[in-house]
Design a protein around this motif. Structure first.
Motif, PDB file in Angstrom:
ATOM      1  N   PRO A   1       0.829  -1.214   0.000  1.00 43.34           N
ATOM      2  CA  PRO A   1       0.000   0.000   0.000  1.00 43.34           C
ATOM      3  C   PRO A   1       0.858   1.256   0.000  1.00 43.34           C
ATOM      4  CG  PRO A   1      -0.827  -1.589   1.597  1.00 43.34           C
ATOM      5  CD  PRO A   1       0.495  -2.103   1.121  1.00 43.34           C
ATOM      6  N   ALA A   2       0.600   2.117  -0.962  1.00 39.96           N
ATOM      7  CA  ALA A   2       1.336   3.377  -1.053  1.00 39.96           C
ATOM      8  C   ALA A   2       0.402   4.572  -0.921  1.00 39.96           C
ATOM      9  CB  ALA A   2       2.094   3.455  -2.372  1.00 39.96           C
ATOM     10  N   SER A   3      -0.861   4.381  -1.260  1.00 42.16           N
ATOM     11  CA  SER A   3      -1.830   5.469  -1.146  1.00 42.16           C
ATOM     12  C   SER A   3      -3.226   4.884  -1.010  1.00 42.16           C
ATOM     13  CB  SER A   3      -1.766   6.399  -2.368  1.00 42.16           C
ATOM     14  OG  SER A   3      -2.154   5.699  -3.539  1.00 42.16           O
ATOM     15  N   VAL A   4      -4.111   5.682  -0.425  1.00 41.63           N
ATOM     16  CA  VAL A   4      -5.513   5.292  -0.272  1.00 41.63           C
ATOM     17  C   VAL A   4      -6.362   6.490  -0.663  1.00 41.63           C
ATOM     18  CG1 VAL A   4      -7.324   4.484   1.291  1.00 41.63           C
ATOM     19  CG2 VAL A   4      -4.960   3.704   1.610  1.00 41.63           C
ATOM     20  N   THR A   5      -7.336   6.257  -1.507  1.00 38.12           N
ATOM     21  CA  THR A   5      -8.272   7.319  -1.865  1.00 38.12           C
ATOM     22  C   THR A   5      -9.556   7.132  -1.072  1.00 38.12           C
ATOM     23  OG1 THR A   5      -9.191   6.025  -3.701  1.00 38.12           O
ATOM     24  CG2 THR A   5      -7.343   7.496  -4.193  1.00 38.12           C
ATOM     25  N   ILE A   6     -10.222   8.238  -0.760  1.00 38.69           N
ATOM     26  CA  ILE A   6     -11.505   8.187  -0.062  1.00 38.69           C
ATOM     27  C   ILE A   6     -12.460   9.145  -0.754  1.00 38.69           C
ATOM     28  CG2 ILE A   6     -10.880   9.963   1.640  1.00 38.69           C
ATOM     29  CD1 ILE A   6     -12.498   8.294   3.705  1.00 38.69           C
ATOM     30  N   ALA A   7     -13.704   8.741  -0.880  1.00 38.02           N
ATOM     31  CA  ALA A   7     -14.693   9.558  -1.579  1.00 38.02           C
ATOM     32  C   ALA A   7     -16.056   9.393  -0.903  1.00 38.02           C
ATOM     33  CB  ALA A   7     -14.773   9.144  -3.044  1.00 38.02           C
ATOM     34  N   PRO A   8     -16.874  10.451  -0.947  1.00 39.41           N
ATOM     35  CA  PRO A   8     -16.548  11.782  -1.458  1.00 39.41           C
ATOM     36  C   PRO A   8     -15.667  12.534  -0.474  1.00 39.41           C
ATOM     37  CG  PRO A   8     -18.746  11.784  -0.530  1.00 39.41           C
ATOM     38  CD  PRO A   8     -18.277  10.360  -0.468  1.00 39.41           C
ATOM     39  N   PRO A   9     -15.054  13.629  -0.902  1.00 40.61           N
ATOM     40  CA  PRO A   9     -14.165  14.363   0.011  1.00 40.61           C
ATOM     41  C   PRO A   9     -14.913  15.077   1.133  1.00 40.61           C
ATOM     42  CG  PRO A   9     -14.369  15.497  -2.088  1.00 40.61           C
ATOM     43  CD  PRO A   9     -15.014  14.172  -2.274  1.00 40.61           C
ATOM     44  N   SER A  10     -16.205  15.351   0.926  1.00 45.28           N
ATOM     45  CA  SER A  10     -16.984  16.009   1.987  1.00 45.28           C
ATOM     46  C   SER A  10     -18.461  15.695   1.794  1.00 45.28           C
ATOM     47  CB  SER A  10     -16.755  17.523   1.977  1.00 45.28           C
ATOM     48  OG  SER A  10     -17.220  18.087   0.762  1.00 45.28           O
TER      49      SER A  10
END
Length: 451
Positions: free
Chosen positions: A315-324
């Motif tokens: 694991p090098a990065s994790v995205t999360i959505a939506p931002p707000s």
């Protein structure tokens, strides 16, 4: 024979002619010599009747080459020198051949090689096998400045950052001990050895080998994927911008593959970016930025920046959505997250957890993960007015990566007056009756009269 240039005779009396002319033949016995017999040799027209091509059969990989030679013979079986041959390959999809008799493997298949002179043809069989070690990328002109630091040693150097990328296109490892990387000037014939692979060097199936001109780089840097990375044993590659031919020869000197740029090839090696195959291994050579505009080279990696083989990722990065998101107290909102490794590949099977930094405002109530895509979903409950930040973390047991914060803003219940009734009493007292409700699901409340 008194003129052996015309004919010679052995001790059995058998005369063999060599050239047109006359000679006297005498026999001598017990000191007595016979009178001469005149042998006249007349010129007989020699006719080309047979052409032999060597080798009669050959096998090369696609990308490899084989030198053929031809010899012509007359009706007496004697070789005729000074002949000019026309060369032909009957299956140019499998192999081509130039007029010097050098055949080049193009694709897997078979072809008949023909050499013709004076309407007499000789043939040989050429079998082309799938490619083995393929020249996949070449950087002759590193970009200026930090962008040109192809070997990632912190310094851009016009010579040291040149590189050659080879890929094993077969399904098994190839031992390349003693193989050499050579260069030949455009239009020239002299080959210069630039690198010799040391004993024990093997390229795994589907993996890459990168040879840099020099530098003090970290060969284990994950920026090169799982490729083996070495520096030229001669001290440099000397890949001229204007063009040349790169040749790979095995330990016996046989040509495995070659690649030419510059000159009539139409491939510009001096454009501050690499020449790379697209698609990798099997495609034609193009300028690197025509495939990935932001990347000018990718030593050890495919043109899209991913490794060639199933190189282990972490694991090098994790995205999360939506931002707000915004919610009312009592609502439930969903956030999704995806983990990516150091090569930008989406990871499947890596646990992802969610956390809230303010459990008074919002809590992570449940999570689930799609086993096909690796996308994790969190159900977040909103409880009280305020702001909570939600993060997602991936951990494979060795490496941890955490997403940026996603913001959940929770609004509190709002008081609203839905109905007003006015009654005037006998004592001249006015009574107001309010019906009040909250904006979250609750039963309306009737307030006490206000006098």
């Amino acid at each position: 024979s008194n003129n052996t240039n015309v004919a010679a005779i052995d001790q059995n009396g058998l005369a063999t002619s060599s050239n047109a002319g006359s000679t006297e033949i005498r026999a001598t016995g017990r000191g007595v010599t016979s009178a001469p017999a005149v042998l006249t040799v007349r010129e007989v027209e020699r006719v080309l009747t047979r052409v032999d091509v060597s080798p009669m059969t050959a096998t090369i990989p696609a990308g490899g080459a084989q030198q053929f030679t031809a010899h012509g013979f007359d009706q007496f079986g004697n070789e005729i020198t000074g002949l000019t041959f026309t060369w032909e390959s009957t299956n140019t999809n499998a192999a081509t051949i130039d007029q010097n008799g050098l055949a080049s493997g193009i694709n897997q298949g078979q072809s008949t090689i023909k050499a013709t002179s004076q309407s007499v043809t000789g043939t040989a069989a050429l079998n082309v096998t799938p490619p083995t070690l393929v020249v996949n990328e070449v950087l002759a002109n590193p970009p200026a400045g930090a962008d040109g630091d192809a070997n990632h040693d912190g310094v851009r150097d016009a010579s040291q950052d040149e590189f050659l990328e080879l890929v094993n296109s077969t399904g098994t490892a190839i031992n390349i001990s003693g193989w050499t990387v050579r260069t030949r000037p455009t239009g020239g014939t002299t080959e210069t050895t630039r690198h010799t692979f040391v004993s024990g060097t093997s390229v795994p199936a589907g993996e890459a080998m990168v040879v840099f001109g020099g530098g003090n780089f970290n060969a284990a840097d994950p920026v090169f994927g799982c490729a083996q990375v070495v520096k030229a044993s001669s001290g440099s590659l000397l890949l001229t911008d204007s063009g040349l031919t790169i040749l790979i020869r095995d330990g016996s000197g046989n040509l495995v593959t070659q690649f030419s740029y510059g000159g009539s090839t139409g491939l510009n090696g001096g454009n501050a970016q690499s020449l790379t195959r697209s698609p990798d291994v099997t495609g034609n050579f193009v300028q690197h930025t025509t495939i990935q505009g932001a990347r000018k080279f990718s030593p050890g990696l495919k043109v899209d920046g991913t490794p060639f083989s199933n190189c282990p990722g972490h694991p090098a990065s994790v995205t999360i959505a939506p931002p707000s998101q915004t919610a009312n107290a009592g609502d439930t909102k969903q956030f999704t997250a995806q983990a990516f490794d150091q090569y930008g590949r989406a990871m499947i099977g890596v646990p992802i957890t969610f956390a809230s930094d303010n459990n008074t405002v919002a809590t992570v109530d449940s999570t689930s993960t799609n086993p096909m895509t690796g996308v994790a979903t969190a159900n977040v409950g909103a409880h009280n007015p305020g702001t909570a930040h939600i993060t997602a973390t991936a951990n494979d047991g060795t490496t941890t990566a955490t997403s940026n914060q996603a913001t959940l803003t929770v609004n509190g219940p709002a008081l609203s007056i839905n109905d007003v009734t006015m009654n005037e009493g006998d004592g001249e007292t006015t009574t107001f009756i309010f019906t009040v409700s909250l904006d979250q699901p609750t039963s309306p409340r009737r307030m006490a009269p206000l006098l």
